[in-house]
Design a protein around this motif. Sequence first.
Motif: not given
Length: 225
Positions: A31, A41, A59, A85
């Motif tokens: 990420a 995330w 996320g 992602i």
Amino acid sequence: EGVSVKVRQRFGVVQDPAIHKYVTLVGTLVARQSERPALPWTFIVLDTDGVNAFASPGGLVHITRGALGLIRNEAELAGVLAHEIGHVAHKHTVNAIRKNKAVQMGTNATMADRGPYLDQIANKAYEMVLENAFDRGDELDADKASVEYTKKAGYASGTLADFLTRLDDRNKDQPARNGLFASHPETKERIDKIRQLAGAKSGATVDARYKQNVKYEATPITSIA
């Protein structure tokens, strides 16, 4: 968060801090190579033998125990997570929700009471995430993002194609397409494009560390409800 709650309630969450730590470490590394590295995330392992992965807006990335069982090395894991992602980093999920007619109707309604409004939007978004309701261009774009992010992170960047090849073989005798990326462009076309983008294989696959951290085995598709 509302979408993620619904996904977790449907499938359950693996109660194993070690597997979550491992997936989170790999996912966070990937990420950070994306266009939105500062998002909060979060990586969640779902407790089902079904092979799938879902990205919620903002996320929250979900991958199933079944997908981990079908994956063979850390580079493949990075490739699958990088695809999800990419959906978030390029705002495919948000844009798909915006285009949804039912969501548009809800948006036009009064927002005097935000609770029911947000719940309605979350319900529609959840359905779309669950069905992988992205258009062809979004899927190919997420595949491209997967190649780019994994390469930047030092992984062998074409390994998503290896995983998709195994998945395609797993699904070949099914009367209807199902599992991960069920509504995506034809799998063989995607595999060819990923390998073309990745070029000559270079980078790490990290087989040993994956086998050390992930002990799941893929369950035959006929044994999964």
